[in-house]
Design a protein around this motif. Sequence first.
Motif, PDB file in Angstrom:
ATOM      1  N   ALA A  90       0.793  -1.356   0.121  1.00 57.87           N
ATOM      2  CA  ALA A  90      -0.066   0.002   0.003  1.00 57.87           C
ATOM      3  C   ALA A  90       1.036   1.237   0.106  1.00 57.87           C
ATOM      4  CB  ALA A  90      -0.956  -0.049   1.304  1.00 57.87           C
ATOM      5  N   ILE A  91       2.042   1.346   0.785  1.00 61.24           N
ATOM      6  CA  ILE A  91       2.816   2.461   0.721  1.00 61.24           C
ATOM      7  C   ILE A  91       3.314   2.644  -0.368  1.00 61.24           C
ATOM      8  CG2 ILE A  91       4.925   3.319   1.917  1.00 61.24           C
ATOM      9  CD1 ILE A  91       4.439   1.776   4.431  1.00 61.24           C
ATOM     10  N   ASP A  92       3.856   1.454  -1.129  1.00 60.47           N
ATOM     11  CA  ASP A  92       4.667   1.571  -2.563  1.00 60.47           C
ATOM     12  C   ASP A  92       3.516   2.175  -3.428  1.00 60.47           C
ATOM     13  OD1 ASP A  92       7.112   1.158  -1.600  1.00 60.47           O
ATOM     14  OD2 ASP A  92       6.990  -1.182  -2.040  1.00 60.47           O
ATOM     15  N   ALA A  93       2.440   1.600  -3.416  1.00 61.34           N
ATOM     16  CA  ALA A  93       1.250   1.956  -4.338  1.00 61.34           C
ATOM     17  C   ALA A  93       1.005   3.378  -4.305  1.00 61.34           C
ATOM     18  CB  ALA A  93       0.113   1.197  -3.820  1.00 61.34           C
ATOM     19  N   ILE A  94       1.035   4.147  -3.052  1.00 63.94           N
ATOM     20  CA  ILE A  94       0.759   5.522  -2.874  1.00 63.94           C
ATOM     21  C   ILE A  94       1.686   6.211  -3.346  1.00 63.94           C
ATOM     22  CG2 ILE A  94       0.542   7.287  -1.020  1.00 63.94           C
ATOM     23  CD1 ILE A  94      -1.089   5.275   0.588  1.00 63.94           C
ATOM     24  N   LEU A  95       3.120   5.955  -2.893  1.00 63.00           N
ATOM     25  CA  LEU A  95       4.296   6.786  -3.426  1.00 63.00           C
ATOM     26  C   LEU A  95       4.187   6.793  -5.184  1.00 63.00           C
ATOM     27  CD1 LEU A  95       6.902   5.569  -0.850  1.00 63.00           C
ATOM     28  CD2 LEU A  95       5.847   7.611  -0.970  1.00 63.00           C
ATOM     29  N   ALA A  96       3.997   5.474  -5.782  1.00 64.66           N
ATOM     30  CA  ALA A  96       4.075   5.492  -7.125  1.00 64.66           C
ATOM     31  C   ALA A  96       2.997   6.302  -7.649  1.00 64.66           C
ATOM     32  CB  ALA A  96       3.902   4.346  -7.460  1.00 64.66           C
ATOM     33  N   GLN A  97       1.779   5.932  -7.063  1.00 67.31           N
ATOM     34  CA  GLN A  97       0.535   6.847  -7.687  1.00 67.31           C
ATOM     35  C   GLN A  97       0.918   8.494  -7.664  1.00 67.31           C
ATOM     36  OE1 GLN A  97      -2.055   5.486  -9.092  1.00 67.31           O
ATOM     37  NE2 GLN A  97      -3.223   7.295  -9.609  1.00 67.31           N
ATOM     38  N   GLN A  98       1.633   8.940  -6.876  1.00 68.29           N
ATOM     39  CA  GLN A  98       1.847  10.261  -6.651  1.00 68.29           C
ATOM     40  C   GLN A  98       2.741  11.085  -7.664  1.00 68.29           C
ATOM     41  OE1 GLN A  98       0.186  12.232  -4.833  1.00 68.29           O
ATOM     42  NE2 GLN A  98       1.217  14.296  -4.972  1.00 68.29           N
ATOM     43  N   PHE A 104       6.607  11.248  -0.039  1.00 69.15           N
ATOM     44  CA  PHE A 104       7.803  10.604   1.090  1.00 69.15           C
ATOM     45  C   PHE A 104       7.040   9.709   2.128  1.00 69.15           C
ATOM     46  CE2 PHE A 104       8.701  14.985  -0.647  1.00 69.15           C
ATOM     47  CZ  PHE A 104       9.989  14.818  -0.749  1.00 69.15           C
ATOM     48  N   LEU A 105       7.768   8.784   2.487  1.00 74.01           N
ATOM     49  CA  LEU A 105       7.451   7.858   3.586  1.00 74.01           C
ATOM     50  C   LEU A 105       8.348   8.503   5.043  1.00 74.01           C
ATOM     51  CD1 LEU A 105       5.675   5.772   5.354  1.00 74.01           C
ATOM     52  CD2 LEU A 105       7.615   4.288   4.439  1.00 74.01           C
ATOM     53  N   ASN A 116       9.524   8.673  -3.660  1.00 72.06           N
ATOM     54  CA  ASN A 116       9.268   8.202  -5.156  1.00 72.06           C
ATOM     55  C   ASN A 116      10.533   8.991  -5.802  1.00 72.06           C
ATOM     56  OD1 ASN A 116       8.382  10.861  -5.193  1.00 72.06           O
ATOM     57  ND2 ASN A 116       6.212  10.252  -5.797  1.00 72.06           N
ATOM     58  N   ASP A 117      10.190   8.468  -7.219  1.00 72.96           N
ATOM     59  CA  ASP A 117      11.179   8.903  -8.287  1.00 72.96           C
ATOM     60  C   ASP A 117      11.078  10.495  -8.343  1.00 72.96           C
ATOM     61  OD1 ASP A 117      12.309   6.600  -8.520  1.00 72.96           O
ATOM     62  OD2 ASP A 117      11.137   6.201 -10.183  1.00 72.96           O
ATOM     63  N   ALA A 118       9.831  11.082  -8.357  1.00 66.90           N
ATOM     64  CA  ALA A 118       9.617  12.340  -8.569  1.00 66.90           C
ATOM     65  C   ALA A 118      10.293  13.260  -7.469  1.00 66.90           C
ATOM     66  CB  ALA A 118       8.083  12.584  -8.386  1.00 66.90           C
ATOM     67  N   ALA A 119      10.144  12.808  -6.193  1.00 68.45           N
ATOM     68  CA  ALA A 119      10.840  13.479  -4.950  1.00 68.45           C
ATOM     69  C   ALA A 119      12.529  13.450  -5.327  1.00 68.45           C
ATOM     70  CB  ALA A 119      10.565  12.779  -3.678  1.00 68.45           C
ATOM     71  N   GLU A 238       3.694   5.354  13.923  1.00 73.78           N
ATOM     72  CA  GLU A 238       4.493   6.343  14.028  1.00 73.78           C
ATOM     73  C   GLU A 238       5.019   6.831  12.431  1.00 73.78           C
ATOM     74  OE1 GLU A 238       6.683   5.635  18.377  1.00 73.78           O
ATOM     75  OE2 GLU A 238       7.865   5.194  16.382  1.00 73.78           O
ATOM     76  N   LEU A 239       4.236   6.222  11.402  1.00 76.53           N
ATOM     77  CA  LEU A 239       4.447   6.524  10.166  1.00 76.53           C
ATOM     78  C   LEU A 239       3.564   7.528   9.452  1.00 76.53           C
ATOM     79  CD1 LEU A 239       5.496   3.272   8.503  1.00 76.53           C
ATOM     80  CD2 LEU A 239       7.005   5.152   9.172  1.00 76.53           C
ATOM     81  N   HIS A 240       3.864   8.426   8.475  1.00 74.95           N
ATOM     82  CA  HIS A 240       3.021   9.199   7.610  1.00 74.95           C
ATOM     83  C   HIS A 240       3.398   9.325   6.272  1.00 74.95           C
ATOM     84  CE1 HIS A 240       5.316  12.696   9.174  1.00 74.95           C
ATOM     85  NE2 HIS A 240       5.001  13.076   7.739  1.00 74.95           N
ATOM     86  N   ILE A 241       2.809   9.478   5.249  1.00 80.89           N
ATOM     87  CA  ILE A 241       3.077   9.543   4.036  1.00 80.89           C
ATOM     88  C   ILE A 241       2.845  11.202   3.409  1.00 80.89           C
ATOM     89  CG2 ILE A 241       2.937   8.864   1.569  1.00 80.89           C
ATOM     90  CD1 ILE A 241       1.972   6.188   2.773  1.00 80.89           C
ATOM     91  N   GLU A 242       3.841  11.979   3.414  1.00 84.09           N
ATOM     92  CA  GLU A 242       3.659  13.310   2.936  1.00 84.09           C
ATOM     93  C   GLU A 242       3.544  13.224   1.246  1.00 84.09           C
ATOM     94  OE1 GLU A 242       5.324  17.844   3.306  1.00 84.09           O
ATOM     95  OE2 GLU A 242       5.695  16.177   4.730  1.00 84.09           O
ATOM     96  N   CYS A 243       2.356  13.754   0.629  1.00 87.35           N
ATOM     97  CA  CYS A 243       2.442  14.081  -0.914  1.00 87.35           C
ATOM     98  C   CYS A 243       2.264  15.232  -1.066  1.00 87.35           C
ATOM     99  CB  CYS A 243       1.046  13.284  -1.221  1.00 87.35           C
ATOM    100  SG  CYS A 243       0.938  11.349  -1.127  1.00 87.35           S
TER     101      CYS A 243
END
Length: 272
Positions: A90-98, A104-105, A116-119, A238-243
């Motif tokens: 799920a984490i990888d999917a969100i990062l790739a989808q962005q 970032f995780l 992700n690659d864009a970052a 303790e994790l969050h994903i910043e898009c």
Amino acid sequence: MAVGARLREWRNARHLSQLDLALAADVSARHLSCIETGKSRPGRELLARLADALELPLRERNALLLDAGFAPQFPETALGAPVLARIDQAIDAILAQQSPYPAFLINRRWDVLRANDAAMRVNRLMLGGRDSAHANIMRQFFDPADLREAIANWEEVAGELIRHLHEQVAAAPGDRVAAGLLQEMLSYPGVPARWRLRDLSYPLSPLLTTVLRRDGIELRFFSTITTFAMPRDITLDELHIECCFPMDDATAAHCRALAAATDGADARGLSR
């Protein structure tokens, strides 16, 4: 730490009186007073109610149980473990989808665990082709030799980050790592002296925009934060994903162009 001392520390951090906490946890104020002074030992069920009332993160709930002589309740599982395989996906999917926009995780220490690659493309663009020297968002934004030099509205963004650090330290006074990170950020050159004190009157804008600028290129982003609903594992808690999302059409177009250029270079490499 004694369980009573930990409870008192968190109660004070939450600005609650003994009566406030006692009412919220459905316990008498006298009993709570005896727990805080060490005259009474709470059971697991009461500790759970107190932790709920104090809105403790899972790591601190475990610490409270250990202080009282009980086994911890919540596991801490490393990302990549089989039990978290679906979470990893799920984490990888969100990062790739962005993509083509950065994502970032990040953990509670502000360490970038994945990006992700864009970052990476945006960071390298703003750093003249090199990678960041730090794997920590705070250090990237405060080190004059890192991304800080490319942040056009640095004082606005850094001031907001310092406010978050002050709040983190105030909310968890026993967190020495957070306190150390705050002091480290305050020690960087050019940090205003007024930031050493927590400013409760800090004027907040409706939405913070990060403006990156280098060699005539300007990118403007705002961010959304994704967390895991009702986590039962310390790692997930303790994790969050910043898009990051573009604030204007020019930023969106530039991100798409960066992605297209990278894809083109990859395709040319494969055709050789």
